[in-house]
Scaffold this active site. Structure first.
Site: not given
Length: 147
Positions: A80, A87-89
């Site tokens: 992620h 940041v893939c959040l």
């Protein structure tokens, strides 16, 4: 209401008085809206003792809009975290809530890293690798429901 600096000062006070585990904070000397969080990986995780820097940039619309958050180079290799530092959040995108504190956001990133079982890039890393970090999460592909 509407004054981002007031909220940021409150967040700064809370962060400094009760920092997330293994984190320290540096605030830009002339701009309270730019923070660098230094995080040391937790023991018994695949990132144990590794040190990473997370840049947080608050907009004038904060807290109504999420801050820009990304790892400075060299970011952790994680499913992620893109190689450019993004940041893939979902908490930074569609699931952002203005009541979320920066400490809570950093704790979510720490939890994400601490639960990783392998060091591996996101499946769509090639679409972000050359992008400037800190781009909007509107076009991010959330690979699973864990983040």
């Amino acid at each position: 209401l509407g004054n981002a600096n007031y909220r940021i000062q409150k967040e700064l006070h809370n962060f400094l008085n009760n920092p997330p585990i293994n984190c320290t904070l540096d605030v830009h000397p002339s701009n309270i809206k730019i923070w660098i969080v230094t995080y040391k990986g937790l023991e018994n995780t695949i990132y144990a003792n590794e040190v990473y820097k997370i840049k947080i940039i608050f907009s004038n619309d904060y807290p109504l809009k999420p801050p820009t958050v990304y790892f400075l180079q060299k970011p952790p290799k994680h499913t992620h975290v893109y190689s450019n530092g993004d940041v893939c959040l979902s908490l930074l995108g569609d699931d952002y809530n203005p009541s979320l504190s920066i400490s809570g956001l950093i704790l979510s990133i720490i939890s994400m890293l601490s639960s990783a079982k392998e060091k591996k890039l996101p499946i769509d890393n090639y679409t972000h690798a050359d992008a400037k970090p800190g781009s909007s999460q509107n076009n991010f592909l959330y690979h699973d429901d864990k983040c």
